[in-house]
Design a protein around this motif. Structure first.
Motif, PDB file in Angstrom:
ATOM      1  N   ALA A  76       0.830  -1.211   0.000  1.00  0.00           N
ATOM      2  CA  ALA A  76       0.000   0.000   0.000  1.00  0.00           C
ATOM      3  C   ALA A  76       0.860   1.256   0.000  1.00  0.00           C
ATOM      4  N   LYS A  77       1.949   1.254   0.776  1.00  0.00           N
ATOM      5  CA  LYS A  77       2.828   2.418   0.829  1.00  0.00           C
ATOM      6  C   LYS A  77       3.444   2.697  -0.537  1.00  0.00           C
ATOM      7  N   ALA A  78       3.969   1.642  -1.167  1.00  0.00           N
ATOM      8  CA  ALA A  78       4.611   1.824  -2.471  1.00  0.00           C
ATOM      9  C   ALA A  78       3.592   2.263  -3.528  1.00  0.00           C
ATOM     10  N   ASN A  79       2.441   1.612  -3.545  1.00  0.00           N
ATOM     11  CA  ASN A  79       1.405   1.950  -4.526  1.00  0.00           C
ATOM     12  C   ASN A  79       0.859   3.350  -4.309  1.00  0.00           C
ATOM     13  N   SER A  80       0.723   3.730  -3.026  1.00  0.00           N
ATOM     14  CA  SER A  80       0.193   5.055  -2.718  1.00  0.00           C
ATOM     15  C   SER A  80       1.120   6.149  -3.224  1.00  0.00           C
ATOM     16  N   TRP A  81       2.428   5.971  -2.986  1.00  0.00           N
ATOM     17  CA  TRP A  81       3.374   6.985  -3.444  1.00  0.00           C
ATOM     18  C   TRP A  81       3.388   7.057  -4.962  1.00  0.00           C
ATOM     19  N   LEU A  82       3.418   5.885  -5.598  1.00  0.00           N
ATOM     20  CA  LEU A  82       3.485   5.867  -7.059  1.00  0.00           C
ATOM     21  C   LEU A  82       2.227   6.482  -7.662  1.00  0.00           C
ATOM     22  N   SER A  83       1.076   6.205  -7.054  1.00  0.00           N
ATOM     23  CA  SER A  83      -0.179   6.770  -7.558  1.00  0.00           C
ATOM     24  C   SER A  83      -0.175   8.293  -7.451  1.00  0.00           C
ATOM     25  N   ALA A  84       0.403   8.799  -6.350  1.00  0.00           N
ATOM     26  CA  ALA A  84       0.428  10.244  -6.144  1.00  0.00           C
ATOM     27  C   ALA A  84       1.304  10.956  -7.173  1.00  0.00           C
ATOM     28  N   PHE A  92      11.796   1.661  -4.003  1.00  0.00           N
ATOM     29  CA  PHE A  92      11.252   1.719  -2.646  1.00  0.00           C
ATOM     30  C   PHE A  92      11.936   0.637  -1.811  1.00  0.00           C
ATOM     31  N   THR A  93      12.562   1.043  -0.718  1.00  0.00           N
ATOM     32  CA  THR A  93      13.160   0.094   0.221  1.00  0.00           C
ATOM     33  C   THR A  93      12.484   0.311   1.564  1.00  0.00           C
ATOM     34  N   LEU A  94      11.582  -0.597   1.929  1.00  0.00           N
ATOM     35  CA  LEU A  94      10.740  -0.433   3.111  1.00  0.00           C
ATOM     36  C   LEU A  94      11.182  -1.361   4.234  1.00  0.00           C
ATOM     37  N   ARG A  95      10.659  -1.126   5.409  1.00  0.00           N
ATOM     38  CA  ARG A  95      10.964  -1.987   6.546  1.00  0.00           C
ATOM     39  C   ARG A  95      10.339  -3.372   6.345  1.00  0.00           C
ATOM     40  N   PRO A  96      10.936  -4.411   6.910  1.00  0.00           N
ATOM     41  CA  PRO A  96      10.380  -5.766   6.761  1.00  0.00           C
ATOM     42  C   PRO A  96       9.178  -5.979   7.668  1.00  0.00           C
ATOM     43  N   ARG A  97       8.093  -5.291   7.360  1.00  0.00           N
ATOM     44  CA  ARG A  97       6.904  -5.370   8.204  1.00  0.00           C
ATOM     45  C   ARG A  97       6.241  -6.744   8.152  1.00  0.00           C
ATOM     46  N   HIS A  98       6.606  -7.553   7.164  1.00  0.00           N
ATOM     47  CA  HIS A  98       6.008  -8.872   7.032  1.00  0.00           C
ATOM     48  C   HIS A  98       6.622  -9.877   7.994  1.00  0.00           C
ATOM     49  N   ASP A  99       7.773  -9.549   8.576  1.00  0.00           N
ATOM     50  CA  ASP A  99       8.481 -10.491   9.436  1.00  0.00           C
ATOM     51  C   ASP A  99       8.760  -9.812  10.773  1.00  0.00           C
ATOM     52  N   ILE A 100       8.057 -10.228  11.796  1.00  0.00           N
ATOM     53  CA  ILE A 100       8.161  -9.579  13.103  1.00  0.00           C
ATOM     54  C   ILE A 100       9.573  -9.679  13.676  1.00  0.00           C
ATOM     55  N   PHE A 101      10.279 -10.774  13.362  1.00  0.00           N
ATOM     56  CA  PHE A 101      11.621 -10.961  13.900  1.00  0.00           C
ATOM     57  C   PHE A 101      12.623 -10.044  13.195  1.00  0.00           C
ATOM     58  N   GLN A 102      12.543  -9.961  11.856  1.00  0.00           N
ATOM     59  CA  GLN A 102      13.417  -9.049  11.121  1.00  0.00           C
ATOM     60  C   GLN A 102      13.159  -7.601  11.523  1.00  0.00           C
TER      61      GLN A 102
END
Length: 348
Positions: free
Chosen positions: A70-78, A120-130
């Motif tokens: 969503a973050k990547a798509n939102s920025w690109l859409s804007a 876009f280089t985002l935080r690894p929000r998909h992996d709680i440990f990372q």
């Protein structure tokens, strides 16, 4: 009389039939029963914790993946509207995901720009440990320095191409092939890097690789002179190679592979305190130079703007005068310039 086949089948069934559960008659906790089935929740605490962990991790993975997309798509859409005005193919292929944290957009079809890569280089929000590791632990602290291995034939050229190499001095080292020199700020930096660069040195000694090697650098400085001091400093490992003919494309593969190992080993560098102090002072002095240059340019621009404003005001004042008054001013300026010319005396 039972047939042998059915006897064998019965024996096989007994082998694979699990033993009946052993129920503790002293159990006095919560219990659910239905006909021959009995469920005692207190006996499954470990399984409950495991199931909860799986559910939490799965939920975290799902939401984290969605948030990053969503973050990547939102920025690109804007910004798509801007890209559409600038490029004939503003989002060629659309947003591309590389895993769950990195996203790319490719734009092309514009005069003066071959292509635009939006990364876009985002935080690894998909992996709680990372994510926890990234938040709680700082990145590896590699000291700030400029260091490079360069072929002798390229040494002068790369100093012209790379502004960051101006921080370095060129020396030879017995651990290197005869055609390769070191560009380094201090000997301590060279000693530390060469200690961890064994596979790289071995690759450079390979006669098949040497014709395609230009330089390998580790740098904390930009490759072109910056105009201002940047708060977000990045370190780069840059490998420069000559493109080989198709029949020899794989020749430099051992060197490329060795560079990855060098990157992983950079955290082992341990410079002497006096070297760290010198490196820090060099960068502080340069930052001060950039700041002084920027302030001087700002003062000069302000002075030029003030002078230009004064000239415009004078021109507007003269333009508001009558033709006769303007002629008097022109005549006065002519006489003044004539007197200045006549008043100059050349002494021999």
């Amino acid at each position: 009389m039972a047939l042998p086949f059915f006897d064998s089948l019965a024996n096989l069934a007994q082998v694979f039939t699990p033993n009946p559960p052993t129920l503790n008659d002293e159990y006095d906790g919560l219990e659910y029963s239905w006909k021959i089935f009995v469920f005692r929740p207190a006996l499954f605490k470990n399984e409950a914790f495991l199931l909860a962990a799986v559910v939490i991790y799965s939920t975290f993975f799902w939401f984290g993946t969605k948030i990053n997309h969503a973050k990547a798509n939102s920025w690109l859409s804007a910004y798509t509207g801007i890209f559409e005005k600038q490029f004939s193919l503003p989002t060629a292929g659309g947003l591309t995901a590389d895993g769950y944290t990195d996203f790319f957009n490719f734009s092309t079809g514009r005069r003066n720009i071959a292509s635009l890569h939006t990364v876009f280089t985002l935080r690894p929000r998909h992996d709680i440990f990372q994510l926890a590791y990234q938040v709680l632990h700082a990145t590896v602290a590699v000291p700030d320095f400029v260091w490079a291995l360069v072929t002798k034939g390229e040494a002068n050229l790369v100093k012209l191409e790379r502004w960051d190499f101006k921080f370095t001095k060129t020396t030879e080292n017995p651990l290197l092939p005869p055609n390769v020199v070191v560009m380094s700020e201090y000997a301590d930096v060279t000693e530390n890097v060469l200690k961890i660069a064994g596979p790289v040195l071995e690759a450079l000694k390979n006669p098949k690789i040497q014709p395609y090697f230009r330089s390998l650098s580790i740098t904390d400085q930009p490759r072109t002179r910056p105009g201002v001091v940047s708060a977000n400093k990045e370190k780069h490992v840059v490998l420069s190679l000559v493109v080989p003919p198709p029949s020899h494309t794989a020749e430099s593969a051992p060197l490329v592979s060795a560079v990855f190992g060098l990157i992983d080993a950079l955290e082992k560098i341990n410079l002497r305190p006096e070297t760290k102090g010198k490196l820090k002072k060099t960068r502080e002095d340069f930052s001060k130079t950039l700041k002084d240059d920027a302030e001087r340019e700002a003062r000069e621009e302000a002075a030029d703007a003030k002078l230009a404003a004064k000239r415009r005001a004078e021109e507007e004042r003269i333009a508001s005068l009558s033709a006769a008054e303007q002629q008097k001013l022109l005549e006065r300026d002519r006489k003044r310039n004539l007197r200045k010319t006549q008043g100059k005396v050349v002494k021999k």
